[in-house]
Design a protein around this motif. Structure first.
Motif, PDB file in Angstrom:
ATOM      1  N   PRO A  60      -1.816  25.454   6.793  1.00 16.64           N
ATOM      2  CA  PRO A  60      -2.917  25.949   5.843  1.00 16.64           C
ATOM      3  C   PRO A  60      -2.239  26.085   4.392  1.00 16.64           C
ATOM      4  CG  PRO A  60      -2.758  27.762   7.577  1.00 16.64           C
ATOM      5  CD  PRO A  60      -1.569  26.830   7.473  1.00 16.64           C
ATOM      6  N   ASP A  61      -0.858  26.132   3.948  1.00 17.99           N
ATOM      7  CA  ASP A  61      -0.333  26.268   2.930  1.00 17.99           C
ATOM      8  C   ASP A  61      -0.019  25.053   2.251  1.00 17.99           C
ATOM      9  OD1 ASP A  61       1.652  25.406   4.273  1.00 17.99           O
ATOM     10  OD2 ASP A  61       3.196  26.667   3.546  1.00 17.99           O
ATOM     11  N   GLY A  62      -0.808  23.787   2.894  1.00 15.30           N
ATOM     12  CA  GLY A  62      -0.609  22.397   2.542  1.00 15.30           C
ATOM     13  C   GLY A  62       0.764  21.806   2.725  1.00 15.30           C
ATOM     14  N   THR A  63       1.208  22.404   3.686  1.00 17.05           N
ATOM     15  CA  THR A  63       2.716  21.515   4.147  1.00 17.05           C
ATOM     16  C   THR A  63       2.715  20.705   5.572  1.00 17.05           C
ATOM     17  OG1 THR A  63       3.626  23.720   4.908  1.00 17.05           O
ATOM     18  CG2 THR A  63       4.096  23.234   2.950  1.00 17.05           C
ATOM     19  N   TRP A  64       3.709  20.081   5.495  1.00 13.47           N
ATOM     20  CA  TRP A  64       3.706  19.255   6.960  1.00 13.47           C
ATOM     21  C   TRP A  64       4.967  19.937   7.754  1.00 13.47           C
ATOM     22  CZ3 TRP A  64       2.214  17.161   2.164  1.00 13.47           C
ATOM     23  CH2 TRP A  64       0.964  16.409   2.580  1.00 13.47           C
ATOM     24  N   ARG A  65       4.891  19.345   8.933  1.00 13.98           N
ATOM     25  CA  ARG A  65       6.268  19.753   9.842  1.00 13.98           C
ATOM     26  C   ARG A  65       6.717  18.378  10.316  1.00 13.98           C
ATOM     27  NH1 ARG A  65       5.117  23.651   7.500  1.00 13.98           N
ATOM     28  NH2 ARG A  65       4.455  25.664   8.254  1.00 13.98           N
ATOM     29  N   MET A  66       8.076  18.382  10.340  1.00 16.58           N
ATOM     30  CA  MET A  66       8.554  17.123  10.652  1.00 16.58           C
ATOM     31  C   MET A  66      10.020  17.344  11.269  1.00 16.58           C
ATOM     32  SD  MET A  66       9.906  13.822   8.405  1.00 16.58           S
ATOM     33  CE  MET A  66       8.548  13.671   7.230  1.00 16.58           C
ATOM     34  N   ALA A  67      10.315  16.888  12.550  1.00 13.57           N
ATOM     35  CA  ALA A  67      11.516  16.996  13.083  1.00 13.57           C
ATOM     36  C   ALA A  67      12.734  16.275  12.486  1.00 13.57           C
ATOM     37  CB  ALA A  67      11.646  16.609  14.604  1.00 13.57           C
ATOM     38  N   GLN A  68      13.840  16.835  12.276  1.00 11.08           N
ATOM     39  CA  GLN A  68      14.890  16.157  11.611  1.00 11.08           C
ATOM     40  C   GLN A  68      14.961  14.661  12.379  1.00 11.08           C
ATOM     41  OE1 GLN A  68      16.403  16.970   8.642  1.00 11.08           O
ATOM     42  NE2 GLN A  68      17.169  15.063   9.010  1.00 11.08           N
ATOM     43  N   LYS A  69      14.792  14.692  13.509  1.00 14.01           N
ATOM     44  CA  LYS A  69      15.242  13.304  14.413  1.00 14.01           C
ATOM     45  C   LYS A  69      14.255  12.384  13.632  1.00 14.01           C
ATOM     46  CE  LYS A  69      13.559  13.269  18.230  1.00 14.01           C
ATOM     47  NZ  LYS A  69      12.935  13.728  19.360  1.00 14.01           N
ATOM     48  N   ASP A  70      12.959  12.802  13.515  1.00 16.19           N
ATOM     49  CA  ASP A  70      12.152  11.699  12.804  1.00 16.19           C
ATOM     50  C   ASP A  70      12.340  11.455  11.400  1.00 16.19           C
ATOM     51  OD1 ASP A  70      10.588  11.632  15.001  1.00 16.19           O
ATOM     52  OD2 ASP A  70       9.398  13.242  14.755  1.00 16.19           O
ATOM     53  N   ALA A  71      12.790  12.440  10.555  1.00  9.93           N
ATOM     54  CA  ALA A  71      13.191  12.266   9.402  1.00  9.93           C
ATOM     55  C   ALA A  71      14.364  11.410   9.296  1.00  9.93           C
ATOM     56  CB  ALA A  71      13.665  13.620   8.457  1.00  9.93           C
ATOM     57  N   ALA A 113       0.849  -1.032   0.138  1.00 11.95           N
ATOM     58  CA  ALA A 113       0.085   0.048   0.086  1.00 11.95           C
ATOM     59  C   ALA A 113       0.815   1.171  -0.079  1.00 11.95           C
ATOM     60  CB  ALA A 113      -0.870  -0.090   1.299  1.00 11.95           C
ATOM     61  N   LYS A 114       0.460   2.335  -0.802  1.00 10.67           N
ATOM     62  CA  LYS A 114       1.280   3.238  -1.204  1.00 10.67           C
ATOM     63  C   LYS A 114       1.287   4.460   0.060  1.00 10.67           C
ATOM     64  CE  LYS A 114      -1.683   6.301  -3.946  1.00 10.67           C
ATOM     65  NZ  LYS A 114      -1.521   7.126  -5.207  1.00 10.67           N
ATOM     66  N   PHE A 115       2.208   5.268   0.005  1.00  2.28           N
ATOM     67  CA  PHE A 115       2.250   6.415   1.091  1.00  2.28           C
ATOM     68  C   PHE A 115       0.898   7.041   0.893  1.00  2.28           C
ATOM     69  CE2 PHE A 115       3.326  11.051   1.792  1.00  2.28           C
ATOM     70  CZ  PHE A 115       3.593  10.991   3.151  1.00  2.28           C
ATOM     71  N   LYS A 116       0.496   7.242   2.380  1.00  2.43           N
ATOM     72  CA  LYS A 116      -1.002   7.945   2.645  1.00  2.43           C
ATOM     73  C   LYS A 116      -0.647   9.026   3.697  1.00  2.43           C
ATOM     74  CE  LYS A 116      -5.633   7.081   3.410  1.00  2.43           C
ATOM     75  NZ  LYS A 116      -6.641   6.059   4.003  1.00  2.43           N
ATOM     76  N   PRO A 117      -0.270  10.343   3.384  1.00  3.92           N
ATOM     77  CA  PRO A 117      -0.186  11.332   4.410  1.00  3.92           C
ATOM     78  C   PRO A 117      -1.297  11.702   5.376  1.00  3.92           C
ATOM     79  CG  PRO A 117      -0.167  12.311   2.209  1.00  3.92           C
ATOM     80  CD  PRO A 117      -0.445  10.776   1.917  1.00  3.92           C
ATOM     81  N   ARG A 118      -1.065  12.226   6.256  1.00  6.34           N
ATOM     82  CA  ARG A 118      -2.210  12.760   7.312  1.00  6.34           C
ATOM     83  C   ARG A 118      -2.534  14.009   6.322  1.00  6.34           C
ATOM     84  NH1 ARG A 118       2.216  13.952  11.764  1.00  6.34           N
ATOM     85  NH2 ARG A 118       2.706  16.085  10.994  1.00  6.34           N
ATOM     86  N   PRO A 119      -3.746  14.744   7.013  1.00  9.29           N
ATOM     87  CA  PRO A 119      -4.015  15.978   6.449  1.00  9.29           C
ATOM     88  C   PRO A 119      -2.764  17.083   6.558  1.00  9.29           C
ATOM     89  CG  PRO A 119      -5.835  15.364   7.566  1.00  9.29           C
ATOM     90  CD  PRO A 119      -4.661  14.316   7.843  1.00  9.29           C
ATOM     91  N   PRO A 120      -2.608  18.145   5.564  1.00  8.25           N
ATOM     92  CA  PRO A 120      -1.300  18.834   5.954  1.00  8.25           C
ATOM     93  C   PRO A 120      -1.481  19.661   7.358  1.00  8.25           C
ATOM     94  CG  PRO A 120      -2.023  19.004   3.749  1.00  8.25           C
ATOM     95  CD  PRO A 120      -3.121  18.296   4.574  1.00  8.25           C
ATOM     96  N   ASP A 121      -0.318  20.037   7.882  1.00  5.13           N
ATOM     97  CA  ASP A 121      -0.327  20.747   9.155  1.00  5.13           C
ATOM     98  C   ASP A 121      -0.339  22.166   9.105  1.00  5.13           C
ATOM     99  OD1 ASP A 121       0.389  18.046  10.208  1.00  5.13           O
ATOM    100  OD2 ASP A 121       2.625  18.583  10.004  1.00  5.13           O
TER     101      ASP A 121
END
Lengths: 249, 603
Positions: free
Chosen positions: A124-135, A114-122
């Protein structure tokens, strides 16, 4: 300039034999250079896959003196040249010609995950936030160059030929990259247990050993996925809860 | 005509790198039936080698960035020969394309507040390159590949197209062979997108793999399309040079973006010695300021190592020619020195440049955290290609589109690092969209069996010539010749000689023979690709002869300065009615006032 002998598997569809080629070798050469020189000077029709010649594309996988390796990253000075260097195609896949195998099974396996399915963007401009540690955790898995050497060395595939029940280390790494991506909301745990056959891996770590990208396949990808499967399906408390609540597995 | 396996699609995409995969995704999203032809396995195309990043004015790291600055940087880098419309579209649309990649699963490096991190790169005023360490291309191609396989696109892996087919003026499909069994296939399609990449294999020292034989350039040429800017071949300043077997493999500009410096054998940072006037205002004049720039000081100007690639390549060539080079004929690229400036420098380098660390460790026994690398120019990128409509990417052959490296226009006389990956996304998407539109508005063309038979006969001819010269010898001779006579620095006398040699090579290519059968036979494939390399080499040489000035990546010893007269047109190549190569000068359309103003403001 000195010479060395390369004992290369020649033939089609599994039938064939080793053939010796002696060629000139010079400082810094890798196995793929020798194969190219032989191809250009002695055997124009020698079939071999290669692209980047820098360990980035994962095309030139082969078994060199019995070890699954990338030909472009195996330096001749790491091999004993006083005897012939054997070069064979990967064994876990159907043979096509000379050093080329049919790796298409890998591509169909990937399609089944099953392909990547992102949660709704974080934002309003449609982008997400992710910590480098998680990346970082996901990026280790995304380093994979799909050379399929881990598939080649995996005994479940190589010796037991269980290609229809087990997706192999490469695709467990792929599934781990998706499952551990903080943005992804798809659930692949039931499939990992059933269709992907994660239980068949008995953690011999051969895959980790041959990975040219040094991905810690077993410890960082497979074991955590196994733990997730166990937590979901084999945890005694959860099992009891299921019995009493009447919910199926 | 013999019966061939025949496939029918609305849109046929030839090439499976970033541009091809992005085009296929877009066409598929428009609801048409799409096929992708991939010369290698899926995910192995040259996009995988891109290291530094994707240029897009997201302004995540420096909020002064905007599409306007990116536009001006791109035009300046291209010495104003760019298609201003493509540069405008590219600068405006790249940020959305990067965000879209994230929505498809790409995991970029992050800023402290969790957004996509951006890094400095040559010619870009602000930190603009979204990246993943130094393996951005892998992240991009894998993301596109993993996205595309779920769209119901037919992927033909290890197939090569040998000819485009036409129905009158318009495109009708393509004819090619499968590597594994050597069988021919006929692809009927309403529209075709060329996304075949570059021509690096025309040169001896190159960062390109075996695939980059200018297939799309040659296919388009023979189909009657115009090509432009063929004189502009980018030589990347930093390729590996030692040991000999790794010569040409790329060393990312990211090394310099992270603080790496170039030195000659005397230890001098020679890039300070020659800063072009157009960049003087933006370039630091002290080592201290340059270092601060690489570490994110917004008030500092960039170090001269981050000037455009053409300039850095020529400076390196000058140092080597004048006897100040490194032992193996290059110069030193030093990132290890940053240990004087920061704690844990070795760990920092390994984290920021992991592929470079491994590449040098494994292939050259060099620990880049402790000692300098030896580097020299390598053939890297083709600015020239199929001339297209800037908005739709359609060539002058109706139904034939081109995107990515095999198209022309965005980069003008020189490409900025990072603008390639964004080019693939922006114009791959546009080509896919417009190819789908064209397919919806047109029916399948009629296949001309004579064209198919001729293509088949030509492809099989090498098997008929037993005992003749092998294809590799001719290919190597051509590569040596192009390197010597039509390389980084050119002059008329040498290029006229090159043309003569190309005619000789053509005659040799006509006699090339191959052994064995048609199944996975690299000798045969090389013999076929050789024809493309010859045509492309001739286009490069003729266009380079015509441009009697030095501009961007094109440098003439006999005309060493830029000449304004040559700044008003592109050189366009087309196959003439009698099969001869026709060269003409095509005026650049007048730039709208608002874009002119942006360029003035950013000077």
């Amino acid at each position: 300039m000195s010479t060395a002998t390369f004992r290369i598997w020649r033939g089609e569809k599994g039938a064939g034999k080793f053939q010796d080629y002696t060629t000139e070798v010079s400082a810094g050469m890798v196995v793929l250079d020798a194969v190219h020189r032989i191809q250009a000077e002695q055997a124009n029709n020698l079939a071999v896959r290669w692209n980047c010649k820098a360990g980035k594309c994962g095309s030139c996988s082969a078994e060199i003196n019995g070890m699954p390796k990338l030909m472009c990253m195996t330096r001749l000075n790491s091999l004993p040249l006083e005897k012939p260097v054997t070069i064979e195609p990967m064994k876990a896949f159907p043979h096509v010609k000379d050093l080329v195998t049919d790796v298409s099974w890998n591509y169909s396996v990937k399609k089944s995950i099953a392909k990547f399915k992102p949660r709704p963007p974080d934002a309003p401009d449609g982008t997400w936030r992710m910590a480098q540690k998680d990346a970082d955790r996901v990026q280790e898995f995304r380093k994979c160059i799909e050379c399929f050497l881990c598939q080649d060395v995996c005994h479940v595939l190589r010796d037991h030929q269980m290609h229809d029940q087990f997706i192999g280390p490469r695709f467990l790494v792929y599934a781990a990259a998706l499952e551990m991506n903080p943005l992804d909301v798809q659930d692949r745990i039931p499939a990992l247990r059933k269709q992907y056959g994660i239980g068949l891996c008995n953690i011999t770590k051969c895959c980790t050993k041959v990975c040219p990208e040094s991905i810690t396949i077993t410890d960082n990808a497979i074991i955590p996925l196994k733990e997730r499967v166990v937590d979901r399906f084999f945890d005694p408390m959860t099992k009891l809860f299921r019995v009493f609540s009447g919910s199926a597995r | 005509m013999a019966e061939h396996l025949t496939h029918e699609h609305d849109v046929l995409v030839i090439g499976a790198g970033g541009a091809g995969l992005r085009a296929a995704a877009e066409a598929s999203a428009a609801g048409v039936k799409v096929a992708v032809i991939s010369k290698s396995l899926l995910g192995k195309a040259h996009t995988v080698m891109a290291e530094g990043g994707i240029a897009a004015a997201l302004a995540n790291v420096d909020d002064r960035d905007s599409w306007r600055v990116h536009f001006a940087d791109t035009m300046r880098g291209g010495q104003y020969l760019n298609s201003w419309r493509m540069a405008e579209l590219h600068a405006k649309e790249a940020p959305a394309c990067v965000r879209e990649l994230e929505a498809w699963g790409a995991v970029f490096d992050r800023t402290a507040d969790g957004r996509i991190l951006q890094r400095n790169f040559g010619g870009h005023r602000y930190p603009r390159l979204a990246h993943v360490g130094d393996r951005t291309g892998l992240e991009m191609i894998r993301t596109l590949q993993d996205h595309d396989v779920h769209l119901g696109i037919d992927v033909f892996m290890e197939y090569t197209v040998v000819s485009l087919l036409k129905d009158g003026d318009r495109i009708a499909g393509a004819f090619g062979y499968e590597r594994e069994r050597g069988r021919f296939h006929l692809f009927r399609a309403k529209s075709v997108v060329l996304a075949t990449g570059g021509i690096g294999r025309a040169y001896k020292i190159t960062s390109n793999s075996w695939e980059y034989t200018g297939d799309g350039h040659a296919l388009a040429y023979h189909a009657g399309a115009s090509l432009m800017d063929m004189e502009f071949v980018q030589f990347h300043p930093t390729g590996m040079i030692w040991p000999p077997s790794v010569r040409g493999i790329l060393v990312t500009e990211g090394v310099r973006g992270e603080g790496g410096v170039l030195r000659n054998k005397d230890g001098r940072r020679f890039m300070f010695d020659d800063v072009p006037p157009a960049y003087a205002n933006q370039t630091s004049n002290t080592e201290e300021e340059g270092w601060r720039y690489t570490q994110g000081d917004k008030n500092a100007r960039r170090p001269p190592e981050l000037l455009t690639r053409d300039h850095v390549a020529r400076c390196i060539r000058r140092e080597v020619r004048e006897g100040r080079g490194s032992p193996h004929g290059g110069v030193f690229l030093d990132i290890a020195w940053i240990k004087d400036r920061m704690p844990n420098a070795a760990e920092h380098i390994k984290k920021k440049l992991p592929s470079m660390y491994h590449q040098f460790k494994q292939l050259a026994d060099i620990d880049i955290t402790a000692e300098p690398m030896e580097v020299g120019p390598t053939t890297h990128y083709m600015m020239g290609g199929v001339r297209v409509d800037p908005d739709s990417q359609m060539s002058d052959v109706p139904g034939l589109f081109a995107a990515g490296e095999c198209g022309a226009g965005l980069h003008g006389a020189n490409r900025l690092g990072g603008n390639s990956l964004s080019d693939l996304l922006v114009f791959g998407k546009r080509a896919g969209q417009h190819a789908a539109c064209y397919a919806k508005e047109n029916s399948l063309g009629v296949i001309n069996s004579g064209q198919v038979a001729a293509a088949e006969k030509q492809a099989l001819a090498p098997f008929e010539r037993d005992g003749a010269e092998g294809p590799y010898a001719v290919q190597h001779a051509l590569q040596d010749m192009m390197q010597d006579l039509v390389g980084i620095v050119r002059q008329e006398k040498e290029m006229l000689l090159a043309l003569k040699r190309i005619q000789e090579f053509k005659a040799r290519a006509e006699r090339v023979g191959v052994t064995g059968n048609r199944e996975y036979n690299p000798g045969w494939h090389t013999a076929i690709d050789l024809n493309n390399l010859l045509i492309v080499s001739e286009m490069v040489t003729r266009a380079a002869l015509e441009r009697k000035e030095s501009r961007g990546a094109h440098f003439r010893d006999d005309f060493p300065v830029k000449d304004d007269k040559f700044g008003s047109f592109n050189i366009v190549v087309r196959k003439g009615p009698g099969g001869e190569m026709h060269i003409r000068r095509e005026p650049i359309p007048e730039m709208p006032l608002e874009l002119k103003q942006i360029i003035e403001e950013m000077k």
